[in-house]
Enzyme design. Structure first.
Site, PDB file in Angstrom:
ATOM      1  CB  SER A 127      -0.884   0.021   1.256  1.00 24.42           C
ATOM      2  OG  SER A 127      -1.780  -1.048   1.231  1.00 24.42           O
ATOM      3  N   GLY A 155      -5.422  -3.820  -7.992  1.00 27.22           N
ATOM      4  CA  GLY A 155      -6.596  -3.011  -7.666  1.00 27.22           C
ATOM      5  C   GLY A 155      -6.189  -1.671  -7.080  1.00 27.22           C
ATOM      6  CD  GLN A 208      -8.077  -0.967  -3.398  1.00 29.00           C
ATOM      7  OE1 GLN A 208      -9.036  -1.194  -4.137  1.00 29.00           O
ATOM      8  NE2 GLN A 208      -7.082  -1.817  -3.257  1.00 29.00           N
ATOM      9  CG  ASP A 256      -5.395  -7.365   1.638  1.00 24.31           C
ATOM     10  OD1 ASP A 256      -6.484  -7.521   1.046  1.00 24.31           O
ATOM     11  OD2 ASP A 256      -4.680  -6.368   1.479  1.00 24.31           O
ATOM     12  CE  LYS A 261     -10.421  -6.705  -0.333  1.00 22.40           C
ATOM     13  NZ  LYS A 261     -10.065  -5.296  -0.392  1.00 22.40           N
ATOM     14  NE  ARG A 268      -2.876  -9.735   0.068  1.00 21.14           N
ATOM     15  CZ  ARG A 268      -1.675  -9.161   0.224  1.00 21.14           C
ATOM     16  NH1 ARG A 268      -0.694  -9.844   0.770  1.00 21.14           N
ATOM     17  NH2 ARG A 268      -1.452  -7.927  -0.164  1.00 21.14           N
TER      18      ARG A 268
HETATM   19  C1  S3P Z   1      -5.528  -1.361  -0.014  1.00 23.44           C
HETATM   20  C2  S3P Z   1      -6.776  -1.419   0.532  1.00 23.44           C
HETATM   21  C3  S3P Z   1      -7.539  -2.672   0.675  1.00 23.44           C
HETATM   22  C4  S3P Z   1      -6.659  -3.916   0.500  1.00 23.44           C
HETATM   23  C5  S3P Z   1      -5.704  -3.776  -0.637  1.00 23.44           C
HETATM   24  C6  S3P Z   1      -4.806  -2.574  -0.442  1.00 23.44           C
HETATM   25  C7  S3P Z   1      -4.885  -0.046  -0.144  1.00 23.44           C
HETATM   26  O1  S3P Z   1      -8.564  -2.685  -0.295  1.00 23.44           O
HETATM   27  O2  S3P Z   1      -7.455  -5.054   0.315  1.00 23.44           O
HETATM   28  O3  S3P Z   1      -4.892  -4.933  -0.744  1.00 23.44           O
HETATM   29  O4  S3P Z   1      -3.651   0.005  -0.342  1.00 23.44           O
HETATM   30  O5  S3P Z   1      -5.577   0.976  -0.037  1.00 23.44           O
HETATM   31  P1  S3P Z   1      -9.981  -1.944  -0.010  1.00 23.44           P
HETATM   32  O6  S3P Z   1      -9.647  -0.595   0.437  1.00 23.44           O
HETATM   33  O7  S3P Z   1     -10.739  -1.940  -1.298  1.00 23.44           O
HETATM   34  O8  S3P Z   1     -10.636  -2.785   1.033  1.00 23.44           O
END
Ligand code: S3P
Length: 448
Positions: free
Chosen positions: A29, A101, A177, A328, A355, A403
């Protein structure tokens, strides 16, 4: 468009005690965000400890297409010379985020807040993931979705605006996100944007905004939530980013040491941000022997060395409100639960369905293939551990999900029969050295 994918099946077998001291790669992240903030800052941003996984490298390439100079100086050491807020270039090619994502959604926020148009694409997994949750608030801020695949999915083309409308937005799902996409669009907004979340999610974007000099205020909201207020058009100032070790990657050697008999390992300098520690909290409730050593601050985040020893775990009830702090980590928690005595009830996992794969289904299918009793009830996952080694013996379908692959390989290190995964290639998206690191600790994983 993403290149064709060559599956790499792997198999893990019951291993001797895991021993040693390891450091897992930089947080995914924070790595994505450090490159994006480098792009949005005029001048040179230095990054230490960047995760050099495929997801993050895809974000780096997107930053280049948007006008940044992104250079690798040495292992984990990168330099980004950014354009600054408001000065992004119209990209000359597709922004291809592969499996990522986070990279794609955060960059949609960046593009939405600039007067440019960009096409976003990704691999087969990313093309299935919902993007409306991000596009809805961005459209409210003035961006336009010019083209999209059915259901608001990739590939899609987004036209941003050079004057994003300041917004007050309550996120409909607990998603860092979504929150981050709105904040990143709001950076170029001539006013104040407020994001409200009912359940606090990881706060790396907020921390980084502050680190780069933006005017941002965060306060508690309700029982578990937060309210974030950002003043637009800050002059972001270059600042060095030191990326701490990723707790979501540490989760794999951590659970491996808990379930492989006789193990005792140390995982160094793991980020201990309270919005990321749900797995450790849960494992401690299950009776895990995990000690936090040498607690300190590195690069603005709390970190600690984790000493982990083999433990006899017991089943617990994991409350839904803990989900954002370990979203995660459920696949590998489900593996730990398979070795526990009694039932582990994991509540409120609807977000797991969207996910890199439908992780709720993928985990349940994998557990069943390995002889572990489990059920999905509504959005909950219930795992019935019998105490001691799970049977194993399955070939687990990973659905392009790193994962899922790592979780079931961890299971195979301690189960009676080996566990195989149909494809370990995606592990490179977040933890390229996973197999050598586990091997160094004494685990046996090999191509199958
Ligand atoms: C992340 C937020 C999470 C997580 C992803 C990384 C981020 O997703 O699952 O692996 O870096 O902001 P969500 O915010 O959609 O839950």
């Amino acid at each position: 468009m993403s290149q064709s994918h060559k599956p790499a099946p792997l198999s893990a077998r019951r291993s001797g005690p895991l021993k040693g001291s390891v450091r897992v790669p930089g947080d995914k992240s924070i790595s994505h965000r450090s490159l994006i903030f480098g792009l949005l800052t005029r001048g040179t941003t230095e990054i230490e400890g960047l995760l050099e996984g495929e997801d993050v490298l895809a974000t780096g390439r997107a930053c280049t297409l948007l006008g940044a100079k992104v250079e690798r100086i040495g292992t984990g050491s990168w330099r980004v010379s950014g354009t600054g807020v408001g000065a992004l270039l119209q990209p000359r090619g597709v922004l291809d985020f592969g499996n990522a994502g986070t990279g794609s959604r955060l960059m949609m926020g960046v593009v939405a807040g600039h007067g440019i148009e960009a096409m976003f694409d990704g691999d087969e997994s990313l093309r299935k993931r919902p993007m409306r949750r991000v596009l809805d608030p961005l459209v409210k801020m003035g961006a336009e979705v010019v083209d999209q695949a059915e259901g608001g999915r990739l590939p899609l083309t987004l036209r941003g605006t050079s004057d994003p409308i300041p917004l007050t937005y309550e996120t409909p799902v607990p998603s860092a996100q979504v929150k981050s996409a709105v904040l990143l669009a709001a950076i170029n907004s001539p006013g104040t944007t407020t994001v409200i979340e009912k359940e606090a999610t990881r706060d790396h974007t907020e921390k980084m905004l502050k680190h780069f000099g933006a005017d941002i205020a965060v306060e508690p909201h309700g029982t578990h939530g937060r309210k974030i207020v950002l003043t637009g058009r800050p002059e972001l100032k270059p600042n060095k980013v030191v990326v701490p070790a990723d707790p979501s990657s540490a989760a794999f050697p951590l659970v491996a040491a808990l379930i492989v008999e006789g193990s005792g390992i140390v995982i160094e300098a793991v980020m201990d941000n309270p919005l990321r520690t749900g797995l450790v909290t849960t494992l401690l409730e299950m009776g895990a022997d995990i000690e936090h050593l040498n607690r300190r601050t590195e690069g603005g985040e709390d970190v600690a060395d984790l000493r982990v020893r083999f433990s006899n775990l017991k089943g617990v009830d994991v409350p839904a409100e803990r989900a954002p702090s370990m979203i995660d980590e459920y696949p590998v928690l489900a593996v730990a639960a398979s070795f526990a005595t009694g039932t582990t009830w994991m509540r409120g996992l609807s977000e797991l369905r969207v996910k890199e794969s439908d992780r709720l289904a993928a985990v349940a299918d994998g557990l069943k293939a390995c002889g572990v009793a489990c059920e999905i009830v509504g959005d909950d996952l219930i795992v019935h551990g019998k105490g001691g080694a799970a049977k194993g013996g399955g070939v687990v379908a990973t659905h392009l999900d790193h994962r899922i692959a790592m979780s079931f390989l961890v299971m195979g290190l301690a189960s009676v029969e080996p566990v195989s995964v149909d494809d370990g290639a995606m592990i490179a998206t977040s933890f390229p050295d996973f197999v050598p690191l586990i091997t160094m600790l004494g685990g046996e994983i090999a191509p199958s």
